[in-house]
Every structure is written in structure tokens, then in C-alpha cells.
Design a protein around this motif. Structure first.
Motif, mmCIF file in Angstrom:
data_model
loop_
_atom_site.group_PDB
_atom_site.id
_atom_site.type_symbol
_atom_site.label_atom_id
_atom_site.label_comp_id
_atom_site.label_asym_id
_atom_site.label_seq_id
_atom_site.Cartn_x
_atom_site.Cartn_y
_atom_site.Cartn_z
ATOM 1 N N LYS A 155 0.665 -0.980 0.051
ATOM 2 C CA LYS A 155 -0.105 -0.379 -0.424
ATOM 3 C C LYS A 155 0.507 0.824 0.264
ATOM 4 O O LYS A 155 1.411 1.971 0.969
ATOM 5 N N PRO A 156 1.608 2.027 -1.411
ATOM 6 C CA PRO A 156 2.043 2.888 -1.364
ATOM 7 C C PRO A 156 1.040 4.580 -1.090
ATOM 8 O O PRO A 156 0.375 4.078 -1.514
ATOM 9 N N GLU A 157 1.507 5.371 -0.470
ATOM 10 C CA GLU A 157 0.754 6.244 -0.404
ATOM 11 C C GLU A 157 1.509 7.346 -0.223
ATOM 12 O O GLU A 157 2.508 7.401 -0.132
ATOM 13 N N LEU A 158 0.967 8.253 -1.622
ATOM 14 C CA LEU A 158 1.294 9.846 -0.858
ATOM 15 C C LEU A 158 0.740 11.421 -0.542
ATOM 16 O O LEU A 158 -0.628 11.004 -1.082
ATOM 17 N N GLU A 159 0.923 11.737 -0.023
ATOM 18 C CA GLU A 159 0.437 13.079 0.626
ATOM 19 C C GLU A 159 0.910 14.178 0.313
ATOM 20 O O GLU A 159 1.817 14.258 0.754
ATOM 21 N N ILE A 160 0.614 14.732 -0.666
ATOM 22 C CA ILE A 160 1.299 15.827 -1.254
ATOM 23 C C ILE A 160 0.252 17.428 -0.897
ATOM 24 O O ILE A 160 -0.161 17.587 -1.728
ATOM 25 N N TYR A 161 0.981 18.474 -0.173
ATOM 26 C CA TYR A 161 0.951 20.216 0.300
ATOM 27 C C TYR A 161 1.758 21.061 -0.635
ATOM 28 O O TYR A 161 1.612 21.872 -0.156
#
Lengths: 251, 421
Positions: B346-352
């Protein structure tokens, strides 16, 4: 050395016949060349002889010095003295060329019940043979074929052949992707291994390579069969007139 | 196995004497609040998002179910390193603590008495920071209960790696908590080998100051264990944090790594090479927060699984607003040697932030038949050829190790482990 009789092969996955009865008799010490148009089954022949999966032998036989090689695993064929120089040598990242070579040499020795080569002895031999092929220490350290140029990959195949000292060498389009200088270097490497006993089967599209590796016998393959065999002059005939004359003659 | 209700489990897991064992006001306070934290959160359950692929049962149940082996068959780094710290049955052999130049090494057990201010600034603090946005109550429980661990404070360049080696036998239940501080301009390499207990709950909190460099190498190869580890690290500016784990044993292992980049121009790497066979479940859970400009983070995980082994990867990159020029890289790959093995990713990216480069890839594949044939055609038997392709597959993860001597030792260990099976 190598006796192939009525070899018929189809793909495992589909009902498609590729070799339709190949007969070849290769005497010890001779260089045989196989030429033929694309799709004639030349590479399939080399793969089937060396034991690649995906093919089904439906009839015929192949014996190396009297041993039925078609019933052997690929590594057993290698230990029995068969070597295939790949048209497209495979890259193996993370495994050093030297480690690979030493593992191969000693695996074959082990399979034949011979003592393994010591690290020191191996290093001495590999350095000398690499030098002849203009393979530097850096190339020996690098991962197998990773980042190698086309010429370097083919030279590396010949180095493996030199280290493994097979009895029967199959060269599958070793000239493909090589410039003239690289081809000469590779041919020199092959010629250096000609000792009157070792047998070669050279698969090629072009006569060019055969200027450098002089064949004793030339075979023309088309549609899964050997349609004509002759002397080196046959290769020149192909070079001048293409395959169409020969194909018409056989039809 | 029945999972007890979380409140009851928390109570039962905390009611023994381990809680608040050390004297010293700071420790008492920190442990008390960690215990409350764990209690409020409850223990992990299978319905928790981050425990979907790994059953928490073994880590939360009261009893230890495995018998640890005394030592693995193949040893690594034995008698090779000058500085060694030994744990026996989850207890630090404090009398053996080595003297190392530019580095102080103390026992957690003595921390309160020694009044080590730097420890009170880190202990439980980084763990607390790592509780958001994902709760990690077993780490909080560790902060509350752990009495054993080492305190490593690097004040300058530490030339030789420091090895922590743990041996255990029987049903040892180990709760270990290490604290590491790397000062400005300092650097240290910490190697962890062996296992603390048949069941382990290990936390390592690492504070890397500006221009500090921390390297962590871990080898997990004992088989009869259930291990849960957490690394919580806070990384300053112009610094390095690298952690590499090789796992070839353990019935169930979950390695969590929670990193926070708070200073500009730093680089972190979390990598793992895992060799799974049979009754084997291995979980890498990584959470990297970028809260600074121009930082690079890398996650490189390679697993080779066979005979029903299970691999899990949960990796996240969180890029906060303003963390411009972030370079995040994440790759998790598995090589399944048969059809019984599994890889769950489960790869996750959260970018702001809007000026960042983040890439992630997760693959799951079988052995390359062409490469296998190539090796076999050279006389290498199939099993040996598969081993070579296994090493080839893992190479990218091993390359994350900076010290070439250590990476060579890991490669040798991996080769020996493959040959022995």
C-alpha cells in the motif's frame, strides 16, 4: 560431435511447428554455419539444443558425443560440453561478472565430478583470457552485462566460452549489433578457440561474419528445414543473390 | 485466537510491575502519560487501517507463544567490531557497556539517576510526535513499560560502528527502548543483530541534529520470534539518516519507521532486503514527513518470498505545505518464487507543496525465465541460479548501505543464508 536427426519442434503454448525435420551432422573440429532468412528457425534450433523452455520436441533426436542431450537439463547440457553464445545476452544487476563466471566454471566442474578451481587459479586464468578479448578489470567487476555496449556484451559471451572450454559451441547471430572492429575482435576470440577438436555452429544472417570465421560447411535453412548444404561458396552465393534463388529451387 | 477487547487488553498488558519502575520525576511523568496514551488509543485491532495486512494478535495477547532459539546458525559481525553492547534475555549487560571515543553509552535503567537531560528531551517525545496522524499504541505502551535499552549520544565522529547484539532463550517477552542523539557535526553507525526475546517490542528514538549523520543496520534472522519494532526519528538540517534491515527469520515481524524531516537539505533512506520462507510474515510500515525544503527521502524494499511466506509494505510520504523541492522516492518490490506466497503493498503519497518530485512503484513478479535460462545454460544448477537472481533482485536495497564493508558483510550473510536453506 553433434548429431541431429529429423528434429521436429513446435511451440509449447500454441500449435505452431517451427522445425520440420532438421538433420545435421557436425564432425569434431569443424565449423558449420547456418544461414537463412528471418523466421526460418535458426535461433529456435539453438534454443532447443541448449534446453530453453517453451518448446516441445515432437520428433527426432540430438546427440552430443553419443549422449541424448534433449533429455538433459540445460545445466547438464552445459556440463556435457555444449555452449550457446546468446544473440541477446541477459543483464543481471547486482551479480558481479567475476562471481558469475566463477560460479559457472565451478558448477560445471562439480556436475562433472571434477575439483573446483581455486580463487587464485581462477583469477589468473580469467585475467589472461579477458586480456585477449580486450576486457578490462573494470568490466569483470561490473554486474553481468549491465551497462555493457553491444560489443562488450558479445565479447563477454566469448570470454564465458573461453573460460568454460566447451566442446560444442553454438553462436547465435553473434555478429548482430556489432561494428566491423568489434566483429573482428569477437571473431579473433572465436578463432583462438579453434583447436582441431572443438566444434562450432555459427548462426548468422550475413556472409560478413564468415569472412572472419571461416566455415567448413555452410547450410541454408528455410521454413524449419535445411534446404541446402555446401562449402563456403554457398555463403557468397547468398551474399550476392539473396535467399530467393535458393528458396525457389527448393520449392 | 480470540482478541480481547482493547481496554481489557491494555489493562492486562500494563498491570504488572514493569510500569513506572525507574525513579526520577521526568521518567515517571513520561511513562504515566504514555500509559494513558496507550489506554486512550486502545490496542491495535484487525479492523484498524494500518493493521489490515498484519494480525496484531501476537503482539497484544498476554502470553508469549514461541520458544526462542538460543542463536541462529549463521552469525554476522561476530567478534569483528570493537564496540559491542550485549543484551541477554531482554536485559542489558550493563557491565559490558563499551567505551567509545566521541560517544557516551549508558543504560536506560540508570537514566533517571544519571539525570541525563538530553534523554528526557527525547524519551517518549518522538514517539508521541509519531502518534499523529496514525496511532501506534504499542509504541506508547513500550514508552510506558520499557526499563531496558541503551542511550547513545554521539558528540563527534564515531569512527567504528557500535553493535548491539541480543541473545535470548525460551519465552522471553522483551520490551526494549533505545534513545539516540547525534549532535551537530557528529556521526555514528549502530548495528543491531540477534533478537531480544521470543516476542519483542522495540522502540528506538533518534534525534539527528543539524549536520549530524546517523546510520542504522539491522539483521533479523532468528526464526522463532514475533517482533514489532518502531523507529521514531527527527532529522535536522544538512544531515543524514539511513536505516537498512535484512530479515531472513522471524515468524512475524513488523518494522515501523516514522521519520520527520524538520531541517532543510537533508537526506534519509529506509531500506530492507527480506528473504521469506514458509511460516513467515514480514511487514514494513514507513511514514516519512517532509516539513522542510530541499530534502530527499528514499524507501527501497525488496522481498523474495516462497512456500507461502507473506510480505507487506505500507509506505507513506507526506509532504507538508512549504516543503518545496522535496525529492521523494519509494519502491517496494517482491519476487514470488511460487504461487503460494503473497505480497501486499500500500504505497501512499500525500502532497501539499507544488514544487516537489515524488515517485513510487510497487511490483510483484515471478523469476525472470530468460535470466534463469541464461544462468543454467552456463552450467549453473537451477537452485543456485535462483539464488543468484535473488541476490540480483535485492541488490538495489543493499546499495542503500553507505559503508561498503557493511554492505559486503550483508551480501555475504545473505549468500550464506541462501546456501544454507
Amino acid at each position: 560431435m553433434l548429431e541431429i536427426k529429423n528434429l521436429q519442434v513446435q511451440l509449447e503454448e500454441e500449435d505452431k511447428q517451427i522445425l520440420k525435420g532438421v538433420d545435421l551432422s557436425l564432425e569434431a573440429g569443424k565449423v558449420h554455419a547456418i544461414m537463412g532468412p528471418n523466421g526460418s528457425g535458426k535461433s529456435t534450433l539453438s534454443y532447443v539444443l541448449s534446453g530453453k523452455g517453451g518448446y516441445e520436441v515432437t520428433a527426432g533426436s540430438a546427440h552430443l558425443e553419443g549422449n541424448d542431450i534433449l533429455s538433459m537439463e540445460p545445466e547438464e547440457r552445459a556440463a556435457a560440453g555444449l555452449f550457446l553464445a546468446f544473440q541477446y545476452p541477459v543483464e543481471i544487476p547486482g551479480v558481479g561478472n567475476m562471481t558469475f563466471l566463477r560460479t559457472a566454471v565451478n558448477s560445471q566442474r562439480k556436475l562433472r565430478g571434477e575439483p573446483e578451481m581455486s580463487a587464485g587459479e581462477f583469477l589468473k586464468v580469467v585475467r589472461a583470457k579477458a586480456k585477449d578479448l580486450k576486457i578490462d578489470a573494470e568490466m569483470l567487476k561490473r554486474p553481468v552485462n549491465v551497462g555493457f555496449s553491444g560489443g562488450e556484451k558479445k565479447r563477454n559471451e566469448i570470454l564465458q566460452m573461453a573460460m568454460l572450454e566447451p566442446k560444442m559451441c553454438i553462436l547465435d547471430e553473434t555478429d548482430s549489433g556489432l561494428d566491423v572492429d568489434a566483429m573482428k575482435l569477437v571473431a579473433q576470440g572465436v578463432n583462438a578457440l579453434r583447436d582441431g577438436k572443438r566444434t562450432f555452429l555459427v548462426i548468422t544472417h550475413y556472409q560478413r561474419l564468415l569472412d572472419h570465421i571461416k566455415p567448413d560447411v555452410v547450410h541454408i535453412m528455410a521454413a524449419g528445414r535445411i534446404i541446402k548444404s555446401g562449402g563456403p561458396e554457398l555463403a557468397l552465393q547468398v551474399e550476392n543473390n539473396g535467399y530467393s534463388d535458393l528458396l525457389e529451387g527448393s520449392a | 485466537m480470540v482478541l480481547p477487547s482493547s481496554e481489557a487488553a491494555t489493562r492486562s498488558a500494563m498491570h504488572d510491575d514493569g510500569l513506572i519502575s525507574s525513579p526520577g520525576a521526568w521518567a515517571k511523568e513520561v511513562r504515566q502519560s504514555a500509559a494513558e496514551r496507550a489506554q486512550n488509543q486502545g490496542l491495535p485491532e484487525r479492523r484498524d487501517e494500518y493493521w489490515k495486512y498484519t494480525r496484531p494478535d501476537f503482539f497484544v495477547q498476554e502470553s508469549v507463544t514461541l520458544e526462542a532459539q538460543v542463536s541462529p546458525k549463521i552469525q554476522i559481525f561476530n567478534n569483528q567490531l570493537k564496540a559491542e553492547i550485549l543484551f541477554e534475555n531482554a536485559v542489558l549487560a550493563a557491565e559490558t557497556l563499551p567505551k567509545v571515543a566521541n560517544c557516551s553509552i549508558e543504560s536506560l535503567d540508570d537514566a533517571a539517576d544519571l539525570d541525563l537531560h538530553w534523554v528526557s528531551d527525547i524519551y517518549g517525545k518522538l514517539e508521541l510526535a509519531g502518534q499523529y496522524p496514525v496511532r501506534r499504541s504499542l509504541a506508547a505502551l513500550n514508552t510506558a513499560k520499557a526499563s531496558q535499552g541503551v542511550l547513545v549520544h554521539a558528540t563527534g565522529q564515531v569512527s567504528d560502528p557500535i553493535r548491539i547484539h541480543a541473545v535470548c532463550a525460551g519465552r522471553t517477552d522483551a520490551i526494549i527502548h533505545h534513545v539516540v542523539k547525534v549532535d551537530a557535526g557528529a556521526s555514528v553507525t549502530l548495528i543491531e543483530t540477534g533478537q531480544y526475546g521470543a516476542r519483542c517490542n522495540v522502540v528506538m528514538e533518534v534525534e539527528v541534529a543539524d549536520t549530524g549523520h546517523f546510520h542504522h543496520i539491522r539483521v533479523q534472522d532468528d526464526h522463532e520470534i514475533h517482533a514489532l519494532t518502531h523507529i521514531f526519528a527527527r532529522i535536522g538540517a544538512d544531515s543524514t539518516f539511513k536505516s537498512f534491515t535484512m530479515t531472513s527469520g522471524g515468524k512475524m515481524t513488523r518494522n515501523e519507521c516514522i521519520l520527520e524531516l524538520i531541517g532543510d537539505n537533508s537526506a534519509v533512506s529506509v531500506a530492507g532486503a527480506c528473504l521469506g520462507d514458509n511460516d513467515f510474515h514480514h511487514d514494513d510500515t514507513v511514514f516519512i514527513t517532509h516539513d522542510a525544503v530541499n530534502c530527499e527521502s528514499r524507501q527501497v524494499f525488496k522481498k523474495v518470498l516462497r512456500n507461502g511466506a507473506v510480505g507487506v509494505f505500507q509506505g507513506k510520504i507526506l509532504v507538508k505545505a512549504g516543503a518545496q523541492k522535496t525529492d521523494g522516492y519509494q519502491i517496494s518490490q517482491s519476487l514470488l518464487l511460487d504461487e503460494d506466497s503473497q505480497f501486499l503493498a500500500k504505497p501512499e503519497l500525500e502532497i501539499y507543496a507544488d514544487d516537489v518530485a515524488c515517485s513510487h512503484g510497487s511490483t510483484c513478479g515471478a523469476i525472470d525465465e530468460q535470466a534463469l535460462f541464461y544462468l543454467r545454460s552456463r552450467g549453473i544448477p537451477e537452485a543456485k541460479a535462483v539464488d543468484l537472481l535473488t541476490l540480483s533482485f535485492m541488490a538495489q536495497a543493499i546499495e542503500e548501505i553507505e559503508d561498503s564493508k557493511i554492505s559486503a558483510a550483508i551480501l555475504n550473510h545473505l549468500t550464506d543464508t541462501l546456501e544454507a536453506r
